[in-house]
Design a protein around this motif. Structure first.
Motif, PDB file in Angstrom:
ATOM      1  N   PHE A  19       0.793  -1.126  -0.053  1.00 54.74           N
ATOM      2  CA  PHE A  19       0.003  -0.141   0.150  1.00 54.74           C
ATOM      3  C   PHE A  19       0.946   1.231   0.152  1.00 54.74           C
ATOM      4  O   PHE A  19       0.579   2.283  -0.734  1.00 54.74           O
ATOM      5  N   CYS A  22       2.485   1.753  -3.328  1.00 53.31           N
ATOM      6  CA  CYS A  22       1.296   2.023  -4.379  1.00 53.31           C
ATOM      7  C   CYS A  22       1.194   3.699  -3.992  1.00 53.31           C
ATOM      8  O   CYS A  22       0.982   4.331  -5.087  1.00 53.31           O
ATOM      9  N   VAL A  23       0.914   3.943  -2.718  1.00 53.71           N
ATOM     10  CA  VAL A  23       0.689   5.660  -2.480  1.00 53.71           C
ATOM     11  C   VAL A  23       1.956   6.173  -2.892  1.00 53.71           C
ATOM     12  O   VAL A  23       1.817   7.374  -3.458  1.00 53.71           O
ATOM     13  N   ASN A  26       2.047   6.572  -7.142  1.00 51.48           N
ATOM     14  CA  ASN A  26       0.911   7.506  -7.512  1.00 51.48           C
ATOM     15  C   ASN A  26       1.376   8.973  -7.237  1.00 51.48           C
ATOM     16  O   ASN A  26       0.944   9.776  -7.947  1.00 51.48           O
ATOM     17  N   TRP A  27       1.692   9.085  -5.897  1.00 54.72           N
ATOM     18  CA  TRP A  27       2.088  10.659  -5.564  1.00 54.72           C
ATOM     19  C   TRP A  27       3.203  11.194  -6.697  1.00 54.72           C
ATOM     20  O   TRP A  27       3.132  12.439  -6.900  1.00 54.72           O
ATOM     21  N   MET A  48      -5.402  10.861  -6.345  1.00 55.96           N
ATOM     22  CA  MET A  48      -4.700  10.366  -4.944  1.00 55.96           C
ATOM     23  C   MET A  48      -5.858   9.418  -4.143  1.00 55.96           C
ATOM     24  O   MET A  48      -5.397   8.127  -3.990  1.00 55.96           O
ATOM     25  N   LEU A  49      -6.834   9.902  -4.085  1.00 53.86           N
ATOM     26  CA  LEU A  49      -7.975   9.310  -3.150  1.00 53.86           C
ATOM     27  C   LEU A  49      -8.467   8.207  -3.917  1.00 53.86           C
ATOM     28  O   LEU A  49      -8.727   7.115  -3.538  1.00 53.86           O
ATOM     29  N   VAL A  52      -6.147   5.057  -3.440  1.00 54.44           N
ATOM     30  CA  VAL A  52      -6.089   4.499  -2.294  1.00 54.44           C
ATOM     31  C   VAL A  52      -7.490   3.668  -2.163  1.00 54.44           C
ATOM     32  O   VAL A  52      -7.246   2.532  -1.760  1.00 54.44           O
ATOM     33  N   PHE A  55      -7.128   0.394  -4.391  1.00 54.39           N
ATOM     34  CA  PHE A  55      -6.095  -0.491  -3.637  1.00 54.39           C
ATOM     35  C   PHE A  55      -6.935  -1.446  -2.770  1.00 54.39           C
ATOM     36  O   PHE A  55      -6.740  -2.621  -2.647  1.00 54.39           O
ATOM     37  N   PHE A  56      -7.562  -0.790  -1.786  1.00 60.88           N
ATOM     38  CA  PHE A  56      -8.387  -1.663  -0.599  1.00 60.88           C
ATOM     39  C   PHE A  56      -9.552  -2.179  -1.132  1.00 60.88           C
ATOM     40  O   PHE A  56      -9.527  -3.360  -0.489  1.00 60.88           O
ATOM     41  N   SER A 109      -2.787   1.020  -8.795  1.00 60.87           N
ATOM     42  CA  SER A 109      -3.587   0.668  -7.693  1.00 60.87           C
ATOM     43  C   SER A 109      -3.796  -0.986  -7.380  1.00 60.87           C
ATOM     44  O   SER A 109      -3.893  -1.561  -6.731  1.00 60.87           O
TER      45      SER A 109
END
Length: 223
Positions: A19, A22-23, A26-27, A48-49, A52, A55-56, A109
């Motif tokens: 995770f 991944c963040v 992406n950032w 960004m959101l 996230v 991914f989850f 993601s």
């Protein structure tokens, strides 16, 4: 801290590592490759959101379905269809560049969430290759800013008077215009829609109203 770790499974710890990778990826893509040209904070927030959330969604979808014999493949397929369908949730048309970055964030993601059996080094290498491809395209394929303009001097839209048209537009807009494309014509009101391409290193690659000729009353009030 050790007590807390005793209640967390090894699979979940591996998920947290993927995770954060991944963040971070992406950032880097959104912050250093997308944002410098567009300056669109709304899309920065969205990319960004969504990354996230996707991914989850993918991780827990696989985690729940992995014990359901014969249903994992179907569940994943339906889930993927739903994930990519959300790209049509917006009401306003999304520019091609923003749509491309949204697709990249979604894919990264999903890949990072699904790559549970892939070594973390190989996963990071894959992410770096994607970053390199995006960077290369941004460096080589430089975008030229453009605007749509309702133009009233319709006598200048003829091909043999194109230079006069460009000079008139330069004088009236103050832009360093490279080329002009003539679109729709309104002979009843002696008006035409022209698309101008111009040089301006400080200009955003995309502005939310550049592609609109007329604004709705609600958009004027919101502005």
């Amino acid at each position: 801290m050790q007590t807390i770790l005793n209640f967390i499974s090894a699979e979940y710890l591996q998920m947290l590592v993927r995770f954060f990778v991944c963040v971070l990826v992406n950032w880097v893509i959104v912050k250093y490759l997308y944002y410098p040209k567009s300056k669109r904070r709304d899309f920065f927030f969205t990319f960004m959101l969504i990354g996230v959330a996707i991914f989850f969604i993918v991780f827990f979808m696989i985690f729940v379905l992995e014990d359901m014999k014969g249903k994992t493949g179907i569940g994943v397929g339906i889930g993927m269809f739903g994930i990519f369908s959300i790209m049509r949730y917006r009401t306003d048309a999304m520019p091609v560049r923003e749509m491309t970055y949204l697709f990249i964030v979604l894919c990264l993601s999903v890949v990072n969430a699904l790559a549970s059996t892939m070594p973390i080094v190989e996963l990071v290498l894959t992410d770096l290759l994607i970053i390199l491809c995006v960077w290369f395209c941004e460096r080589v394929l430089k975008m030229v800013p453009c605007k749509l303009i309702q133009y009233d001097r319709i006598e200048l839209i003829r091909p043999d008077r194109r230079e006069e048209l460009i000079e008139d537009l330069k004088k009236r807009t103050g832009l360093d215009i490279i080329r002009v494309e003539v679109g729709g014509l309104d002979l009843l009101r002696d008006m035409a829609v022209v698309k101008v391409y111009y040089r301006n290193e400080q200009q955003m690659a995309f502005n939310s109203i550049d592609s609109k000729v007329k604004l709705k009353q609600s958009e004027i009030l919101d502005a």
